[in-house]
Design a protein around this motif. Structure first.
Motif, mmCIF file in Angstrom:
data_model
loop_
_atom_site.group_PDB
_atom_site.id
_atom_site.type_symbol
_atom_site.label_atom_id
_atom_site.label_comp_id
_atom_site.label_asym_id
_atom_site.label_seq_id
_atom_site.Cartn_x
_atom_site.Cartn_y
_atom_site.Cartn_z
ATOM 1 N N THR A 23 38.385 -23.932 -16.580
ATOM 2 C CA THR A 23 38.724 -22.737 -15.789
ATOM 3 C C THR A 23 38.387 -23.369 -14.379
ATOM 4 O O THR A 23 37.553 -23.524 -13.851
ATOM 5 C CB THR A 23 38.122 -21.677 -16.188
ATOM 6 O OG1 THR A 23 36.984 -21.667 -15.854
ATOM 7 C CG2 THR A 23 38.485 -21.204 -17.521
ATOM 8 N N CYS A 24 39.590 -22.741 -13.550
ATOM 9 C CA CYS A 24 39.517 -22.943 -12.029
ATOM 10 C C CYS A 24 38.565 -22.014 -11.369
ATOM 11 O O CYS A 24 38.209 -20.842 -11.904
ATOM 12 C CB CYS A 24 40.892 -22.568 -11.688
ATOM 13 S SG CYS A 24 40.893 -22.594 -9.597
ATOM 14 N N LEU A 25 37.509 -22.724 -10.539
ATOM 15 C CA LEU A 25 36.386 -22.051 -10.005
ATOM 16 C C LEU A 25 36.977 -20.835 -9.087
ATOM 17 O O LEU A 25 36.251 -19.852 -8.755
ATOM 18 C CB LEU A 25 35.576 -23.080 -9.162
ATOM 19 C CG LEU A 25 34.642 -23.873 -9.818
ATOM 20 C CD1 LEU A 25 33.752 -24.771 -9.012
ATOM 21 C CD2 LEU A 25 33.844 -23.425 -10.791
ATOM 22 N N GLU A 26 38.197 -21.138 -8.395
ATOM 23 C CA GLU A 26 38.710 -20.049 -7.557
ATOM 24 C C GLU A 26 39.211 -18.846 -8.433
ATOM 25 O O GLU A 26 39.060 -17.850 -8.158
ATOM 26 C CB GLU A 26 39.671 -20.601 -6.724
ATOM 27 C CG GLU A 26 40.504 -19.677 -5.480
ATOM 28 C CD GLU A 26 39.476 -19.065 -4.693
ATOM 29 O OE1 GLU A 26 39.730 -17.999 -4.169
ATOM 30 O OE2 GLU A 26 38.150 -19.287 -4.446
ATOM 31 N N CYS A 27 40.271 -19.226 -9.224
ATOM 32 C CA CYS A 27 41.069 -18.262 -9.659
ATOM 33 C C CYS A 27 40.923 -17.954 -11.164
ATOM 34 O O CYS A 27 41.456 -17.063 -11.808
ATOM 35 C CB CYS A 27 42.622 -18.749 -9.448
ATOM 36 S SG CYS A 27 43.233 -19.992 -10.498
ATOM 37 N N ASN A 84 36.803 -23.408 -0.953
ATOM 38 C CA ASN A 84 35.850 -24.265 0.301
ATOM 39 C C ASN A 84 35.943 -23.426 1.510
ATOM 40 O O ASN A 84 34.935 -23.468 2.367
ATOM 41 C CB ASN A 84 36.249 -25.659 0.332
ATOM 42 C CG ASN A 84 35.802 -26.605 -0.695
ATOM 43 O OD1 ASN A 84 34.690 -26.364 -1.169
ATOM 44 N ND2 ASN A 84 36.602 -27.361 -1.439
ATOM 45 N N ASN A 85 37.063 -22.737 1.883
ATOM 46 C CA ASN A 85 37.201 -22.112 2.979
ATOM 47 C C ASN A 85 36.050 -20.901 2.877
ATOM 48 O O ASN A 85 35.424 -20.465 3.777
ATOM 49 C CB ASN A 85 38.473 -21.537 3.295
ATOM 50 C CG ASN A 85 39.253 -22.760 3.824
ATOM 51 O OD1 ASN A 85 38.915 -23.610 4.426
ATOM 52 N ND2 ASN A 85 40.792 -22.651 3.950
ATOM 53 N N LYS A 86 36.135 -20.176 1.689
ATOM 54 C CA LYS A 86 35.198 -19.041 1.605
ATOM 55 C C LYS A 86 33.819 -19.400 1.691
ATOM 56 O O LYS A 86 32.975 -18.965 1.967
ATOM 57 C CB LYS A 86 35.508 -18.345 0.246
ATOM 58 C CG LYS A 86 36.803 -17.474 0.410
ATOM 59 C CD LYS A 86 36.805 -16.657 -1.093
ATOM 60 C CE LYS A 86 38.294 -16.643 -1.484
ATOM 61 N NZ LYS A 86 38.249 -16.177 -3.106
ATOM 62 N N LEU A 87 33.540 -20.578 0.882
ATOM 63 C CA LEU A 87 32.241 -21.188 1.035
ATOM 64 C C LEU A 87 31.445 -21.166 2.154
ATOM 65 O O LEU A 87 30.523 -21.176 2.486
ATOM 66 C CB LEU A 87 32.181 -22.454 -0.251
ATOM 67 C CG LEU A 87 30.761 -23.018 -0.284
ATOM 68 C CD1 LEU A 87 30.006 -21.970 -1.205
ATOM 69 C CD2 LEU A 87 31.002 -24.238 -0.941
ATOM 70 N N ASN A 88 32.374 -21.920 3.024
ATOM 71 C CA ASN A 88 31.819 -22.476 4.315
ATOM 72 C C ASN A 88 32.283 -21.547 5.747
ATOM 73 O O ASN A 88 32.042 -21.861 6.636
ATOM 74 C CB ASN A 88 32.367 -23.846 4.592
ATOM 75 C CG ASN A 88 31.819 -24.786 3.664
ATOM 76 O OD1 ASN A 88 30.833 -24.987 3.323
ATOM 77 N ND2 ASN A 88 32.790 -25.640 3.304
ATOM 78 N N SER A 89 32.832 -20.293 5.448
ATOM 79 C CA SER A 89 33.357 -19.627 6.452
ATOM 80 C C SER A 89 32.396 -19.163 7.305
ATOM 81 O O SER A 89 32.525 -19.146 8.720
ATOM 82 C CB SER A 89 34.076 -18.533 6.059
ATOM 83 O OG SER A 89 33.169 -17.416 5.296
ATOM 84 N N ASP A 90 31.100 -18.829 6.926
ATOM 85 C CA ASP A 90 29.933 -18.216 7.817
ATOM 86 C C ASP A 90 29.726 -19.450 8.872
ATOM 87 O O ASP A 90 29.598 -19.334 10.171
ATOM 88 C CB ASP A 90 29.013 -17.680 7.215
ATOM 89 C CG ASP A 90 29.139 -16.510 6.421
ATOM 90 O OD1 ASP A 90 30.061 -15.713 7.012
ATOM 91 O OD2 ASP A 90 28.324 -16.217 5.690
ATOM 92 N N SER A 91 29.521 -20.775 8.238
ATOM 93 C CA SER A 91 28.915 -21.948 9.059
ATOM 94 C C SER A 91 30.071 -22.211 9.868
ATOM 95 O O SER A 91 29.687 -22.702 11.110
ATOM 96 C CB SER A 91 28.234 -22.963 8.109
ATOM 97 O OG SER A 91 29.415 -23.361 7.399
ATOM 98 N N TYR A 92 31.269 -22.256 9.494
ATOM 99 C CA TYR A 92 32.295 -22.820 10.113
ATOM 100 C C TYR A 92 32.568 -21.675 11.513
ATOM 101 O O TYR A 92 32.889 -22.307 12.534
ATOM 102 C CB TYR A 92 33.493 -22.685 9.605
ATOM 103 C CG TYR A 92 33.840 -23.731 8.389
ATOM 104 C CD1 TYR A 92 33.132 -25.030 8.752
ATOM 105 C CD2 TYR A 92 34.915 -23.745 7.548
ATOM 106 C CE1 TYR A 92 33.313 -25.996 7.843
ATOM 107 C CE2 TYR A 92 34.939 -24.779 6.457
ATOM 108 C CZ TYR A 92 34.327 -25.734 6.785
ATOM 109 O OH TYR A 92 34.445 -26.941 5.810
#
Length: 119
Positions: free
Chosen positions: A3-7, A29-37
């Motif tokens: 199963t897809c980790l996102e959807c 990946n965008n959700k995972l890294n949004s704070d640090s980005y």
């Protein structure tokens, strides 16, 4: 089936595949890294702003200004990219290719790094 980790949709593929599509992989990946980005993006934006301020105030190789002028333009003294200590012990703080040296009475000498000029 995995199963897809996102959807969460079931999909087939390589044993190490984790997402059903590039869109899901990017979203995850965008959700995972949004704070640090955001921290990195904000820091880089301020460094570029600091460099533009120094460049504006130093049209030639050297110039002088005051702390008040730098602060009024939005300069952030806490962000720099490097520092150099001269043989006399003076510390130049650099924002990419522009540096500044604190002088007496809240004056600053701004310099353009001569090593950064194209040959």
């Amino acid at each position: 089936m995995k199963t897809c980790l996102e959807c969460g949709v079931a999909f087939a593929g390589r044993a190490d595949k984790k997402f059903c599509s590039d869109m899901c992989r990017n979203a995850y990946n965008n959700k995972l890294n949004s704070d640090s980005y955001n921290v990195i993006r904000n820091t880089n934006n301020q460094l570029r702003r600091n460099r533009r301020i120094l460049e504006e105030l130093c049209p030639l190789d050297k110039s002088k200004t005051t702390r008040a002028v730098l602060l009024s333009k939005g300069f952030d003294f806490s962000l720099l990219t490097s520092q150099r200590i001269t043989q006399k012990g003076n510390i130049y703080y650099f924002v990419y290719d522009y540096g500044y040296l604190e002088l007496d009475h809240d004056f600053f000498l701004i310099v353009k790094d001569s090593r950064s000029k194209p040959e």
